[in-house]
Scaffold this active site. Sequence first.
Site, PDB file in Angstrom:
ATOM      1  N   CYS A  22     -10.990  -4.568   5.538  1.00  0.00           N
ATOM      2  CA  CYS A  22     -10.702  -3.880   6.795  1.00  0.00           C
ATOM      3  C   CYS A  22      -9.375  -4.394   7.328  1.00  0.00           C
ATOM      4  O   CYS A  22      -8.785  -5.306   6.769  1.00  0.00           O
ATOM      5  CB  CYS A  22     -11.791  -4.154   7.803  1.00  0.00           C
ATOM      6  N   GLU A  34      -9.222   7.833  -9.376  1.00  0.00           N
ATOM      7  CA  GLU A  34      -9.291   7.269  -8.032  1.00  0.00           C
ATOM      8  C   GLU A  34      -8.706   8.179  -6.955  1.00  0.00           C
ATOM      9  O   GLU A  34      -9.133   8.125  -5.812  1.00  0.00           O
ATOM     10  CB  GLU A  34      -8.711   5.858  -7.970  1.00  0.00           C
ATOM     11  N   LYS A  37      -5.803   6.193 -12.529  1.00  0.00           N
ATOM     12  CA  LYS A  37      -5.022   6.869 -11.482  1.00  0.00           C
ATOM     13  C   LYS A  37      -5.664   8.203 -11.144  1.00  0.00           C
ATOM     14  O   LYS A  37      -5.838   8.551  -9.985  1.00  0.00           O
ATOM     15  CB  LYS A  37      -3.571   7.121 -11.912  1.00  0.00           C
ATOM     16  N   TRP A  74     -13.598  -0.657   6.599  1.00  0.00           N
ATOM     17  CA  TRP A  74     -14.022  -0.165   5.287  1.00  0.00           C
ATOM     18  C   TRP A  74     -15.439  -0.693   5.114  1.00  0.00           C
ATOM     19  O   TRP A  74     -15.661  -1.892   4.982  1.00  0.00           O
ATOM     20  CB  TRP A  74     -13.102  -0.715   4.208  1.00  0.00           C
ATOM     21  N   HIS A  83     -15.448   7.432 -32.721  1.00  0.00           N
ATOM     22  CA  HIS A  83     -16.680   6.648 -32.618  1.00  0.00           C
ATOM     23  C   HIS A  83     -17.519   7.058 -31.409  1.00  0.00           C
ATOM     24  O   HIS A  83     -18.339   6.268 -30.941  1.00  0.00           O
ATOM     25  CB  HIS A  83     -16.332   5.154 -32.563  1.00  0.00           C
ATOM     26  N   ASN A 121     -13.302  -9.176   9.250  1.00  0.00           N
ATOM     27  CA  ASN A 121     -13.093  -8.741   7.859  1.00  0.00           C
ATOM     28  C   ASN A 121     -13.880  -9.687   6.975  1.00  0.00           C
ATOM     29  O   ASN A 121     -13.900 -10.884   7.242  1.00  0.00           O
ATOM     30  CB  ASN A 121     -11.628  -8.908   7.440  1.00  0.00           C
ATOM     31  N   GLY A 122     -14.448  -9.176   5.898  1.00  0.00           N
ATOM     32  CA  GLY A 122     -15.169 -10.047   4.972  1.00  0.00           C
ATOM     33  C   GLY A 122     -16.646  -9.738   4.986  1.00  0.00           C
ATOM     34  O   GLY A 122     -17.068  -8.670   5.460  1.00  0.00           O
ATOM     35  N   GLU A 129      -4.851   3.124 -17.626  1.00  0.00           N
ATOM     36  CA  GLU A 129      -4.236   3.209 -16.305  1.00  0.00           C
ATOM     37  C   GLU A 129      -4.093   4.669 -15.861  1.00  0.00           C
ATOM     38  O   GLU A 129      -4.340   5.000 -14.698  1.00  0.00           O
ATOM     39  CB  GLU A 129      -2.870   2.486 -16.332  1.00  0.00           C
ATOM     40  N   LYS A 181      -7.114  -0.648  -0.169  1.00  0.00           N
ATOM     41  CA  LYS A 181      -5.956  -1.178  -0.886  1.00  0.00           C
ATOM     42  C   LYS A 181      -6.223  -2.568  -1.436  1.00  0.00           C
ATOM     43  O   LYS A 181      -5.836  -2.902  -2.542  1.00  0.00           O
ATOM     44  CB  LYS A 181      -4.747  -1.187   0.053  1.00  0.00           C
ATOM     45  N   ARG A 194      -6.018  -0.269   4.445  1.00  0.00           N
ATOM     46  CA  ARG A 194      -7.029  -1.291   4.128  1.00  0.00           C
ATOM     47  C   ARG A 194      -8.448  -0.791   4.363  1.00  0.00           C
ATOM     48  O   ARG A 194      -9.416  -1.402   3.920  1.00  0.00           O
ATOM     49  CB  ARG A 194      -6.800  -2.530   4.989  1.00  0.00           C
TER      50      ARG A 194
HETATM   51  O1  M6R Z   1      -4.268  -6.339  -5.246  1.00  0.00           O
HETATM   52  P1  M6R Z   1      -4.776  -6.379  -6.651  1.00  0.00           P
HETATM   53  O2  M6R Z   1      -3.748  -6.093  -7.662  1.00  0.00           O
HETATM   54  O3  M6R Z   1      -5.509  -7.664  -6.953  1.00  0.00           O
HETATM   55  O4  M6R Z   1      -5.845  -5.220  -6.727  1.00  0.00           O
HETATM   56  C1  M6R Z   1      -6.627  -4.998  -7.859  1.00  0.00           C
HETATM   57  C2  M6R Z   1      -7.300  -3.656  -7.808  1.00  0.00           C
HETATM   58  O5  M6R Z   1      -8.153  -3.586  -6.710  1.00  0.00           O
HETATM   59  C3  M6R Z   1      -6.297  -2.517  -7.738  1.00  0.00           C
HETATM   60  O6  M6R Z   1      -5.391  -2.543  -8.799  1.00  0.00           O
HETATM   61  C4  M6R Z   1      -7.026  -1.152  -7.749  1.00  0.00           C
HETATM   62  O7  M6R Z   1      -7.628  -0.949  -8.983  1.00  0.00           O
HETATM   63  C5  M6R Z   1      -6.054  -0.033  -7.386  1.00  0.00           C
HETATM   64  N1  M6R Z   1      -6.690   0.905  -6.518  1.00  0.00           N
HETATM   65  C6  M6R Z   1      -5.564   0.714  -8.572  1.00  0.00           C
HETATM   66  O8  M6R Z   1      -4.723   1.753  -8.252  1.00  0.00           O
END
Ligand code: M6R
Length: 614
Positions: free
Chosen positions: A2, A494, A491, A76, A510, A102-103, A487, A609, A27
Site C-alpha cells: 500500500c 499481467e 507481460k 492493496w 512434450h 503497510n504490511g 517475460e 508495483k 502501490r
Molecule cells: O521490485 P522487484 O523487481 O523485486 O519485483 C519483482 C516482481 O514483483 C515484479 O517483477 C513483477 O513480476 C512485475 N509486475 C512484473 O512486471
Amino acid sequence: MCGIVGYIGKREAAPLLLNGLKRLEYRGYDSAGIAVLNGEMSVLKQKGSVGNLEQLLSVSGTVMLGVTAGIAHTRWATHGDPSDRNAHPHMNVTGDIALIHNGIIENYSVLKQELSGQGYTFESDTDSEVLVHLIDRIWKGDSSLDLESAVRMALRHVEGAYGICVISSREPDRIVVARKGSPLVIGIGDGEFFIASDAAPIVEHTNKVVYLSDGEMAVVTRDHYTVKTIENVEREKLITELDFSLEKIEKGGFEHFMLKEIFEQPEVMQDVMRGRVRLNEGRVQLGGIEDYLDRLKQAKRIVICACGTSWHAGLIGEYLIEEFARIPVEVDYASEFRYRNPIVGREDVVIVISQSGETADTLAALRLAKEKGALVMGICNVVGSTIARETLCGMYTHAGPEVGVASTKAFTAQVIVLSMLALALSKGRTISHDEIALSLRELSKVPEKVSRILDLNDQIRAIAETLKDARNVLYLGRGYNFPVALEGALKLKEISYIHAEGYPAAEMKHGPIALIDEDMPVIFIATRDSTYTKVLSNIEEVRSRKGRVIAIANEGDQEISRLADHVIYIPQASGPVTPLLTVIPLQLLAYHVATLRGCNVDRPRNLAKSVTVE
Ligand code: M6R
C-alpha cells in the site's frame, strides 16, 4: 504494497496528501483514505481510486480546510475485501487515534481475540485495525504514557511486517511512525516534514530524506524529528539527497507510464552503461563491487534470487555468467529459496535482483543467505531501498523511477547490469581482453538498435489487433530467448488478462503442442543463432496444426516470412545481447493488446508495483 503519505508543517495538508497519494497509486489502488487533525480527528475514506477520495473530499471535506497535519493511505487488499470499511485510516473506538499501515500483522487473529475479549469491537476485516485498538488499550491503561510510548509498547506485541503512521487528537502536533519490513522515508522540508512509503510523493517538495531502518520509530513534529529504535535507543540518521526529479516520475506526453518507460529504454540503457563501459580500454568499471570483485570471481557457485520479471533477468544472468565467466549459476525464486533450507555457504555468492529493492521474498532470501555466510550482492533500481542497504555490495540499475506496474525498463537495465557483471567476472580468467572488448562494443550498440525497434510501434499495434481477442497465447524461444519468452508471456497476462505461457521452444513437443489449433496464437522468438533451424522446425509443427504464428526474427530473414503470419524484424545482434532486443516488441505487443482490450495498463487489477508482503 500500500502507499503511505504523511504531512506536518505550515501548508494545507489535505491537497498535499492527496497529491502524494496519486504518486503512490501504483502501490495499491483499491481504496484510499485520509485523516487530519483540526482540533478533532477527521477521517474520510472510500473504496476505489484516489480520484474517488478526491471527489468525496470536494463534497464532504470542508472540515479538512486549513488543517496542516495529517496522514493518508492507498490500499492493496491483503486481509478483507476492497471496501469503504476496510480502507485506512483505522480508528480507535473513541475516534481520537488514527492509523495507517503497510504490511501484514501476522498474529492479528490472536490479538483480535484478546481485544474482543476485553470489549473491543472491530469495524473492518483488516489485520491493521487490531493495531489501533492495541495502542488505545495500552494508552488508556496508563495515562502517564504519551502516543509515542503507547505505539512503542503496542509494537512489542506485534509479529509481522509494518510501516505505520499514527496521529492522535490528544497530541495534535505530531506524527508517530514506525517501520519493520515495510519501507518509510521522512522528507525534510523548511519548517515542514513529509512521510511516505517511498520517495515519489516527497521529491517535488524536498530532496533531503531520511530512510528509516527496520526496527526504528520516529516522532515528527513541525520543527523537528527524532528517530529511536523500538527499544527506545536514540539513533543518528544520515540525511540522503534524492537524485531523481519530478519530471522523471511524470508521463512526459505518453498516454501511460508503461509506454513512456518502454520508449525510455534507449536512454536508460545508455545511463546504465555510462561510466561503467569503458570502450576505449575494453573493460568495465563497476564501482559498487570493485572491492569484492576478487571474492566474486572465486565463488564456487552463484545463486541468483529474485521474483517475477527480476527472476527472468536472473535467468538471462545465468546464461551470461556461465557462458563468459564459467562460474556455475543457479536461479531460484526468492519465495522458494527462503523456505527450502537451501545449501548455501561461505564459498557461495548470492545475487538478489529487485527493481523496487523492497520485495518481501527477495529481502528474506537476502537475509537468509547472509545468515548462512554467503557474500550477498544486490542489483536494485531504487536507490536507498532496503535491499540496496542490506547487501554487502551491489550495482544500481539507474533506470530511474519505474511507475508502470509492469516492469519494462527496469528489466532491460537489469540485463545490462548482468552483462557487465559477467564480463567483469571473466576478466583475466576465462576470456581474452579482445573478446571482452568485442562484447562491450556489441552492448554499446544496443540502445540504437532498440530505438529502431521502437520505430516499429505502429506495425506492432496492428499485430496486437489480431491478438486482442485471443484467450491463450504461447510464447516460445530457446537459449537466451527462453527467458524472454517467459517475460513476454508475463507481460501479456499481467496487463491484458489473457492467459499466456512461455516455454523453451523444444519443450513444446512434450505437452503444449496439444493446445495448438487455429485459435492458438504462438509467438516465436526466432533470431539467427545456433538453434535457429530447430526453431524453424517448431514453427512448421505449429503451422501444420493450424496455429497462428507471429515471429520475432532478424532483418533480412526471408525464410521466416514464408512460415509466419506476421514477422517483426529486429536488427542483427550477437546471442548475449539478443534478449535486450527481442523483449522490446513483446513489451509493445502486450501494451497494445491491453489498451485495445480497454485494460488499465499502469494499474492492472490485483497487482501492485512493489510486493512488500508475502
Ligand atoms: O521490485 P522487484 O523487481 O523485486 O519485483 C519483482 C516482481 O514483483 C515484479 O517483477 C513483477 O513480476 C512485475 N509486475 C512484473 O512486471
